[in-house]
Write an enzyme that holds these catalytic residues in place. Structure first.
Site, PDB file in Angstrom:
ATOM      1  N   GLY A  77       0.813  -1.201   0.000  1.00  8.43           N
ATOM      2  CA  GLY A  77       0.000   0.000   0.000  1.00  8.43           C
ATOM      3  C   GLY A  77       0.848   1.252   0.000  1.00  8.43           C
ATOM      4  N   SER A 106       5.342  -5.629  -1.487  1.00  4.19           N
ATOM      5  CA  SER A 106       5.606  -4.191  -1.519  1.00  4.19           C
ATOM      6  C   SER A 106       5.896  -3.676  -0.109  1.00  4.19           C
ATOM      7  CB  SER A 106       4.424  -3.479  -2.164  1.00  4.19           C
ATOM      8  OG  SER A 106       4.673  -2.097  -2.333  1.00  4.19           O
ATOM      9  N   MET A 107       5.166  -2.660   0.366  1.00  4.69           N
ATOM     10  CA  MET A 107       5.461  -2.081   1.679  1.00  4.69           C
ATOM     11  C   MET A 107       5.156  -3.040   2.818  1.00  4.69           C
ATOM     12  SD  MET A 107       6.982   0.630   1.007  1.00  4.69           S
ATOM     13  CE  MET A 107       7.200   1.301   2.650  1.00  4.69           C
ATOM     14  N   HIS A 131       9.330  -4.451  -4.392  1.00  2.12           N
ATOM     15  CA  HIS A 131       9.468  -3.665  -5.609  1.00  2.12           C
ATOM     16  C   HIS A 131       9.631  -2.199  -5.239  1.00  2.12           C
ATOM     17  CE1 HIS A 131       4.896  -2.629  -6.310  1.00  2.12           C
ATOM     18  NE2 HIS A 131       5.310  -2.257  -5.140  1.00  2.12           N
ATOM     19  N   ASP A 180      10.559  -6.410  -9.403  1.00  3.28           N
ATOM     20  CA  ASP A 180       9.448  -6.998  -8.647  1.00  3.28           C
ATOM     21  C   ASP A 180       9.710  -8.464  -8.306  1.00  3.28           C
ATOM     22  OD1 ASP A 180       8.389  -4.541  -9.088  1.00  3.28           O
ATOM     23  OD2 ASP A 180       6.604  -5.229 -10.136  1.00  3.28           O
TER      24      ASP A 180
END
Length: 207
Positions: A77, A106-107, A131, A180
């Site tokens: 997010g 991701s985060m 990523h 990624d």
């Protein structure tokens, strides 16, 4: 004892609050918070990040000697929300164990890596993905340029923290953020995002 039926359609559990003569139906997550269990279980936005930050601060202030457990199953997010949760984890005095279930992308993988070293755990069949932070590019040219510069600054900051938390070189982190990279639980351990892969339970409710 007084008996009540669980409210239909509401995820609640029976729990006797301190000083109360009878159990009451309380929200499932409030019950789990009482056991020092925190959940990052959806996309990380301002509302969820503020909730997690508040719970971290409250529970650490309540008893900084007791460990906190953060379960993560999230597609990631907001960059700033992830950094805010990460910084709070480092700020509180209570130790924070992070546990990946499902996916930490991701985060969310950034938060996963932010747990106490030696106490970052992946369940056997979870997935981890890293990523680079993304940014929009709308508006006047000067605004786009300023935003692009800020995205690059944040990207360098996130990459540096990943490198510090995993032991990977900054060049390796930068390369993998560009493509990624997806990791199995074992690969995430080898990479340094987690310290343990487990099939065993790590927590049980006190009776």
């Amino acid at each position: 004892e007084k008996e009540n039926s669980m409210p239909i359609g509401v995820p609640k559990v029976s729990y006797r609050l301190p000083g109360e003569p009878y159990p009451q139906w309380i929200d499932l997550y409030n019950r789990l918070y009482r056991e020092r269990l925190i959940f990052l279980g959806s996309e990380l936005d301002d509302e969820l990040a503020n909730q997690i930050v508040g719970v971290l601060l409250y529970l650490s202030g309540e008893d900084e000697r007791k460990r906190l457990f953060m379960y993560i199953n999230s597609p990631g997010g907001s960059i700033t929300c992830g950094i805010g949760v990460y910084d709070t984890m480092q700020h509180v005095n209570a130790s924070v164990t992070t546990i990946c279930v499902g996916i930490a992308a991701s985060m969310a993988s950034f938060v996963l890596a932010g747990g106490e070293r030696g106490h970052r755990i992946a369940l056997a069949h979870c997935r981890v993905m890293i990523h680079q932070p993304q940014g929009g590019s709308q508006g006047q040219a000067s605004e786009v340029t300023a935003e692009a510069e800020e995205v690059m600054r944040i990207r360098r900051q996130v990459a540096q923290i990943y490198a510090e938390r995993t032991g990977q070189s900054l060049a390796t982190i930068a390369r993998d953020m560009d493509r990624d990279i997806f990791l199995s639980s074992v690969e995430a351990k080898e990479y340094g995002i987690v310290d343990q892969v487990t099939h065993k339970k790590t927590y049980a409710f006190t009776k």
